[in-house]
Design a protein around this motif. Structure first.
Motif, PDB file in Angstrom:
ATOM      1  N   ASP A  87      20.089 -52.907   2.195  1.00  0.00           N
ATOM      2  CA  ASP A  87      19.827 -54.175   1.169  1.00  0.00           C
ATOM      3  C   ASP A  87      20.326 -52.896  -0.079  1.00  0.00           C
ATOM      4  O   ASP A  87      19.995 -51.587   0.096  1.00  0.00           O
ATOM      5  N   PRO A  88      20.668 -52.787  -1.521  1.00  0.00           N
ATOM      6  CA  PRO A  88      20.757 -51.722  -2.193  1.00  0.00           C
ATOM      7  C   PRO A  88      19.875 -51.267  -2.548  1.00  0.00           C
ATOM      8  O   PRO A  88      19.650 -49.972  -3.229  1.00  0.00           O
ATOM      9  N   THR A  89      18.283 -50.952  -2.886  1.00  0.00           N
ATOM     10  CA  THR A  89      17.499 -50.923  -3.274  1.00  0.00           C
ATOM     11  C   THR A  89      17.065 -50.450  -1.655  1.00  0.00           C
ATOM     12  O   THR A  89      15.390 -49.472  -2.075  1.00  0.00           O
ATOM     13  N   GLY A  90      16.917 -50.312  -0.933  1.00  0.00           N
ATOM     14  CA  GLY A  90      16.706 -49.636   0.134  1.00  0.00           C
ATOM     15  C   GLY A  90      15.167 -50.433   0.941  1.00  0.00           C
ATOM     16  O   GLY A  90      14.803 -49.054   1.484  1.00  0.00           O
ATOM     17  N   PHE A  91      15.174 -51.315   0.712  1.00  0.00           N
ATOM     18  CA  PHE A  91      13.718 -51.885   1.530  1.00  0.00           C
ATOM     19  C   PHE A  91      13.967 -51.676   2.831  1.00  0.00           C
ATOM     20  O   PHE A  91      13.169 -51.971   3.211  1.00  0.00           O
ATOM     21  N   VAL A  92      14.923 -52.332   3.263  1.00  0.00           N
ATOM     22  CA  VAL A  92      14.699 -51.736   5.049  1.00  0.00           C
ATOM     23  C   VAL A  92      16.243 -51.583   5.534  1.00  0.00           C
ATOM     24  O   VAL A  92      17.137 -51.455   5.006  1.00  0.00           O
ATOM     25  N   THR A  93      16.860 -51.246   6.775  1.00  0.00           N
ATOM     26  CA  THR A  93      17.561 -50.763   6.785  1.00  0.00           C
ATOM     27  C   THR A  93      18.334 -51.732   8.204  1.00  0.00           C
ATOM     28  O   THR A  93      17.621 -52.736   7.991  1.00  0.00           O
ATOM     29  N   ILE A  94      19.821 -51.269   8.287  1.00  0.00           N
ATOM     30  CA  ILE A  94      19.524 -52.306   9.969  1.00  0.00           C
ATOM     31  C   ILE A  94      19.549 -51.837  11.215  1.00  0.00           C
ATOM     32  O   ILE A  94      18.632 -50.643  11.404  1.00  0.00           O
ATOM     33  N   ALA A 621      20.903 -63.002   3.377  1.00  0.00           N
ATOM     34  CA  ALA A 621      20.943 -62.312   1.989  1.00  0.00           C
ATOM     35  C   ALA A 621      22.416 -61.646   2.050  1.00  0.00           C
ATOM     36  O   ALA A 621      22.701 -61.101   1.001  1.00  0.00           O
ATOM     37  N   GLU A 622      22.947 -61.462   3.485  1.00  0.00           N
ATOM     38  CA  GLU A 622      24.085 -60.868   2.839  1.00  0.00           C
ATOM     39  C   GLU A 622      25.311 -61.254   2.343  1.00  0.00           C
ATOM     40  O   GLU A 622      25.931 -60.478   1.485  1.00  0.00           O
ATOM     41  N   ASP A 623      25.685 -62.905   2.400  1.00  0.00           N
ATOM     42  CA  ASP A 623      26.419 -63.009   1.459  1.00  0.00           C
ATOM     43  C   ASP A 623      25.982 -62.166  -0.068  1.00  0.00           C
ATOM     44  O   ASP A 623      27.557 -62.446  -0.822  1.00  0.00           O
ATOM     45  N   ILE A 624      25.264 -62.757  -0.516  1.00  0.00           N
ATOM     46  CA  ILE A 624      24.626 -62.004  -1.524  1.00  0.00           C
ATOM     47  C   ILE A 624      25.096 -60.343  -2.740  1.00  0.00           C
ATOM     48  O   ILE A 624      25.337 -59.999  -3.281  1.00  0.00           O
ATOM     49  N   SER A 627      28.962 -60.095  -2.197  1.00  0.00           N
ATOM     50  CA  SER A 627      29.095 -60.313  -3.422  1.00  0.00           C
ATOM     51  C   SER A 627      29.191 -59.716  -4.458  1.00  0.00           C
ATOM     52  O   SER A 627      30.122 -59.570  -5.248  1.00  0.00           O
ATOM     53  N   THR A 628      27.750 -59.339  -4.721  1.00  0.00           N
ATOM     54  CA  THR A 628      27.339 -58.732  -6.364  1.00  0.00           C
ATOM     55  C   THR A 628      26.745 -57.478  -5.795  1.00  0.00           C
ATOM     56  O   THR A 628      27.084 -56.450  -6.954  1.00  0.00           O
ATOM     57  N   GLY A 629      26.194 -56.667  -5.250  1.00  0.00           N
ATOM     58  CA  GLY A 629      26.026 -55.856  -4.641  1.00  0.00           C
ATOM     59  C   GLY A 629      24.484 -55.893  -5.243  1.00  0.00           C
ATOM     60  O   GLY A 629      23.348 -55.049  -5.597  1.00  0.00           O
ATOM     61  N   GLU A 630      23.865 -57.458  -5.975  1.00  0.00           N
ATOM     62  CA  GLU A 630      22.483 -56.985  -6.459  1.00  0.00           C
ATOM     63  C   GLU A 630      21.490 -57.160  -5.209  1.00  0.00           C
ATOM     64  O   GLU A 630      21.559 -57.326  -3.814  1.00  0.00           O
ATOM     65  N   PRO A 631      20.149 -56.158  -5.315  1.00  0.00           N
ATOM     66  CA  PRO A 631      19.726 -55.941  -4.275  1.00  0.00           C
ATOM     67  C   PRO A 631      18.382 -57.838  -4.526  1.00  0.00           C
ATOM     68  O   PRO A 631      18.272 -58.700  -4.956  1.00  0.00           O
ATOM     69  N   VAL A 632      18.591 -58.013  -3.278  1.00  0.00           N
ATOM     70  CA  VAL A 632      17.977 -59.153  -2.507  1.00  0.00           C
ATOM     71  C   VAL A 632      17.226 -58.512  -1.199  1.00  0.00           C
ATOM     72  O   VAL A 632      17.324 -57.719   0.055  1.00  0.00           O
TER      73      VAL A 632
END
Length: 735
Positions: A87-94, A621-624, A627-632
């Motif tokens: 996620d964009p905020t760096g909450f969790v990795t893959i 979360a992945e689609d959002i 589509s947006t680059g928003e943090p989820v």
């Protein structure tokens, strides 16, 4: 002037030197780039590979949306790039190491984030692998063997499918082929520097797909150990030194990440203690290597826990399975644990779609055994096409080269290396009941193609000798043709093309092999002759047999040009001939299912809000993110089962206003901290009317396809409910 004349004389001397054939000509240097039969043939194969890998690539969308979302996040900051943040905020990795996805992120940065740009590295890797395999085989067994090996690899269905997806298995294959190149030089010359280079390439491969890279280690170690360019003591010493280097390169990224304080980096997804080392040992290690016969259902689950069905071409979702980004309520899912969704109806496809009537939910119900890859199951037609020829080819080369434990020439070293890559892989895929996906079969494609190409050459040479060994060729071709017919029979109801292929394979491959056997028998009766008057006819027969062997996998691979693959479980082959436009199982690959939700969330986002939305698992979360680059915030990571934050920590974030909207439900949330969090959210939050963020008034259609589309567009209220924590936050901020 004299200097100019002298230079011209030197140039003339150089270009008039004898070429490799002993002829003299002033165009000697130009002849090196002259179009020869070999160069033309290789060019055709490379172009074919490029067409299969790149042709109409845009139909694949973003490929696997889980990885696509991560690449999007990686392009947004160097921190996300290094740690492969989901996620964009760096909450969790893959749940994978970074190297393969670094290539995708770099491509996205250069060409702009799009489906094609993130699929590009895998497509390029597929073409490079074809070229590398040709070079490796040709160097030791000649041009014909090299060309055939390259062709076989280029048209292997699973190899083509993975080349068109953002899974990183074919990027791994490039590194392993480079490791083989360096290893063969090291074995031939006894050079430590080339062995070191080989281990570096494997170590880099480890940073592409972790333990999967080590499946080639037996081939590399055994080949070098049995070579005889230097003494056995030096060989052992070299291997010890290189093992240390291998481990150092393999663990380099993991050690750096684990050394960073946990507060300064994302949580390591799918680990139990937030370390990459545990991820290596557990999720991407021991769980992938089970060979126990006691389990036949736990092993091969799909991404996000959605188990592919026996009918991959069906566009319908499995019963009870929500589309990607809208996962089913309460269904536990992980790549290790089957979900409750996606179970097959007997003899058909879930959801009522077209059926291949193949056994097994993603292979997980397929009994482990030597015939697994050949039986009627979900793994059918992905890799088996050239396996019989590869096995007979190895036998032929072993006989011809008088193979012993001492590998005293480069051909012996090469054939042992390919076979020892092939054998552990074949055993793994035949008997493993741990976690593996069918597209991992692409790892078996290079050694199979190499052994088959080398084998044709050796079988033909033994056939010309006219002894009992001559029977190996017609038998090998007959069994290969029979395998092709068996695979075709599994899909006979799919298309008239399959029926045409059955006739062609029977005529070209089976009949040709029988005629070669008859000619060999007559030759024995008449006795050996120095000049075989039927040699030209025999060459025509083996050529026809080869055409018959190439036809079916080529048709199955070519179907990818017109049919969208399953983004999470890519597979090509005869099943794509069913006429379905997609064998996707609910992946929207974008914002189709989330448009109204995204609009609602963005419109009501507060200044203090850090996360646009909180969900249980990455699949929601992945689609959002794409589509947006928003943090989820993916509360429980990939499968919703990671313990990333506590309830107390979550409450503090809510008090600060960092989170507002929470989507309950979705997979995961069972037996971990997110269960308590979601329970608390339902008490502290305010339920948002579903009509505010989802299309709940859609008219029900009659067709399965329309129903599936409405599920994708009809939003998350089918998998959970949206809660607003603003009132809770305001109650603290007002104090």
């Amino acid at each position: 002037m004299e200097v100019t004349i002298l230079i011209k004389e030197q140039i003339v001397k150089k270009v008039t030197k004898r070429n490799e054939n002993g002829s003299v000509g002033k165009m000697g240097k130009i002849r090196k780039v002259k179009l020869t039969k070999e160069n033309i043939s290789l060019s055709i194969i490379v172009v074919l590979s490029a067409i299969l890998n790149f042709g109409n690539l845009s139909i694949e969308g973003y490929g696997n949306p889980y990885y696509a979302a991560a690449v999007k996040s990686m392009t947004m900051s160097w921190k996300n790039f290094f740690f492969v943040s989901f996620d964009p905020t760096g909450f969790v990795t893959i749940d994978k190491p970074p190297l393969g996805f670094w290539f995708q992120a770099i491509s996205a940065k250069i060409f702009g984030f799009s489906g094609v740009s993130i699929l590009l590295p895998s497509a390029i890797a597929g073409v490079i692998s074809v070229i590398l395999l040709h070079h490796l085989v040709k160097k030791y067994f000649g041009n014909i063997a090299g060309l055939l090996s390259a062709l076989f690899l280029a048209i292997t269905p699973v190899f083509v499918a993975v080349s068109r997806n953002n899974t990183i298995d074919n990027i791994l294959i490039v590194f392993l082929l480079l490791a083989c190149w360096a290893l063969l030089i090291a074995a031939e010359k006894g050079k430590l520097k080339y062995l070191i280079l080989s281990m570096i390439f494997v170590g880099l491969g480890f940073n592409v797909k972790m333990s999967q890279a080590y499946l080639v280690i037996p081939a590399l170690y055994l080949t070098y150990l049995l070579s005889n360019a230097i003494s056995i003591k030096k060989r052992i010493a070299h291997l010890v030194i290189c093992t240390v280097i291998l481990i150092a390169v393999s663990m380099s990224w993991a050690l750096i990440v684990d050394a960073v304080p946990t507060s300064n980096r994302p949580y390591v997804d799918s680990s139990t203690n937030n370390t990459v080392m545990e991820l290596i040992v557990g999720h991407n290690g021991a769980e992938r290597l089970s060979l126990s016969s006691s389990s036949t259902t736990g092993g091969m689950m799909g991404q996000h826990g959605t188990a592919p069905t026996g009918s991959r071409p069906s566009g319908a979702n499995p019963a009870g399975t929500a589309p990607t980004g809208m996962t089913s309520t309460g269904g536990e899912a992980n790549t290790e644990r089957p979900s409750g969704s996606g179970k097959m109806r007997s003899g058909g496809s879930p959801g009522g779609g077209s059926s291949s009537q193949l056994q097994g939910t993603f292979g997980g119900q397929v009994t482990a055994g030597i015939t697994r890859l050949f039986s009627k199951n979900i793994l059918s037609d992905q890799i088996v096409w050239f396996i019989p020829l590869a096995l007979f080819g190895f036998i032929a080369v072993a006989i011809k080269e008088k193979l012993k434990f001492s590998l005293d020439n480069k051909r012996k070293q090469s054939i042992v290396m390919w076979f020892m890559w092939f054998l552990p892989q074949f055993v793994y895929f035949s008997f493993n009941t741990g976690t593996f996906h069918p597209y991992y079969l692409t790892m078996l494609a290079p050694p199979t193609a190499a052994l088959a190409g080398i084998g044709i050459r050796a079988l033909w040479e033994l056939y010309k000798e006219g002894t009992w060994k001559a029977w190996l060729l017609p038998v090998a071709l007959l069994l290969t043709g029979a395998t092709h017919l068996l695979m075709l029979y599994y899909f006979i109801s799919y298309s008239n093309i399959v029926k045409v292929l059955i006739v062609l394979v029977a005529l070209l491959c089976v009949v040709s092999s029988i005629l070669l056997g008859i000619l060999n028998a007559k030759k024995k009766i008449k006795g050996n002759q120095e000049i075989d008057p039927k040699l030209k006819f025999k060459k025509i027969l083996i050529s026809l047999a080869l055409v018959g062997m190439v036809l079916t996998p080529l048709v199955g691979s070519s179907a990818v040009l017109f049919t969208k693959l399953n983004s999470s479980i890519p597979s090509a082959g005869l099943e794509l001939l069913s006429g379905s436009q997609s064998n996707e199982m609910g992946s929207s690959n974008g914002s189709d299912g989330s448009t109204k939700l995204i609009t609602f969330l963005q419109k009501n986002k507060t200044i203090s809000q850090k996360y646009l939305l909180v969900v249980n698992s990455s699949g929601s979360a992945e689609d959002i993110i794409i589509s947006t680059g928003e943090p989820v915030m993916s509360l429980g990571g990939f499968a919703g089962s990671d313990k990333i934050v506590t309830l107390a920590q979550f409450e503090q974030m809510a008090k600060k206003g960092e989170i507002r909207y929470v989507m309950t439900g979705g997979m995961g949330g069972n037996g971990n901290s997110s269960t308590d969090i979601m329970t608390w959210v339902k008490k502290a939050g305010k339920l948002v009317a579903a009509s505010s963020y989802s299309n709940t008034t859609s008219t029900t259609a009659n067709t399965t396809a329309t129903k599936t589309s409405q599920q994708q567009q009809g939003a998350m209220n089918s998998s959970g409910q949206l809660y607003d924590l603003k009132t809770y936050t305001d109650s603290f901020l007002s104090k």
